[in-house]
Enzyme design. Sequence first.
Site, mmCIF file in Angstrom:
data_model
loop_
_atom_site.group_PDB
_atom_site.id
_atom_site.type_symbol
_atom_site.label_atom_id
_atom_site.label_comp_id
_atom_site.label_asym_id
_atom_site.label_seq_id
_atom_site.Cartn_x
_atom_site.Cartn_y
_atom_site.Cartn_z
ATOM 1 C CD GLN A 110 -1.683 -2.321 1.920
ATOM 2 O OE1 GLN A 110 -0.360 -2.644 1.823
ATOM 3 N NE2 GLN A 110 -2.523 -2.913 2.465
ATOM 4 C CG ASP A 113 -7.298 -0.591 10.072
ATOM 5 O OD1 ASP A 113 -5.961 -0.336 9.871
ATOM 6 O OD2 ASP A 113 -7.940 -1.012 9.142
#
Length: 343
Positions: free
Chosen positions: A196, A237
């Site tokens: 990512q 997260d």
Amino acid sequence: MRDIIYFTKKRNVLVLDQTLLPFKVKYVEASNYKNIVNLIKKLGIRGAPAIGVAGSFAAFLALRDIPKKNISDFHSLLIERLSQIELSRPTAVNLKWSIDRFREILNTNHSLSHRRMLQLFYKEAKEIYQQEKKVSIKISNFGSKLFSNKDKILTHCNTGSLATTGPGTALGVIKSANKKYKGIKVFATETRPLLQGSRLTVWECQQSKIDCTLITDSMASHVIRNKEINSVIVGADRIAINGDVANKIGTYQLAIACKYHKIPFYVAAPISTFDFECKNGEMIKIEERLPEEIIKIKGSLVSGAKKVFNPAFDITPSKLITAIITEKGILYNPRKSVIEKFS
Ligand code: MRU
């Protein structure tokens, strides 16, 4: 760039498939909720806030596509589908946060027809989209105050416009700082195994004209010392009420390196990433992904390993975190008594 996810005129959903970036910008059409669930699972759309938004669009499709025979009593099938959506990625709490909003609509409007309920779901999905956008703008602005001219900032994973519906969280803060101050330099970790950082963060930095250097994950401590990094900033997260943070695997070691080198370690995240039912990091379920993500590169085997461990996230204890930047302000020294006030 167009929005990473949006409704078409027919109220299908178009999603930017991030697995193809940076070399191919391709939108795929999701005509039913399972298409979105599959995109979330394969990281076609990823990043906690963006997953929450994608889940809300999937909730709309899940209701719209209820078979005719179930339409007069659609509740039980819909409840099952909402759970499937919620479980498509277990660690990012934004998905649960968003699906819970649809459960709430369902419960408080129990007697509404399928058609009326669908209107409410459509409105809610658009509302969640807009809300995450506004929130990420606020986080970006608040967080930029923590930086100065010529700062060298290290970041991990992708936390920008590809991970939210606005400028981003950690990368949004960096974008905002880059507009305010001169000479900002960014070091982006590649973020193994799904890259990512090298695929997405570098691409976004190029688009925003940010001076960005790519490094591998294993170079981070060396770079912190030898390039005189001023601070590290990452996203999250899931955040427990004691301030422990679940984020992309590799985050914890960055926080330890910051402590050793006496530089700040910042986390940027919306309040929707706080899990007020979660007491501490040990209670957070860490998603484990397939071995293929590690032993294969672009479909080719690069290892003969028979045993592979592939956790997608790790937990950083709150005592290693200098501050959490939220849309409601900056929480220094994050701990239960401060975090609870936001519930
Ligand atoms: O597996 P991913 O790409 O969804 O992981 C993303 C991250 O860990 C991000 O740091 C986090 O979701 C915050 S995104 C604003």
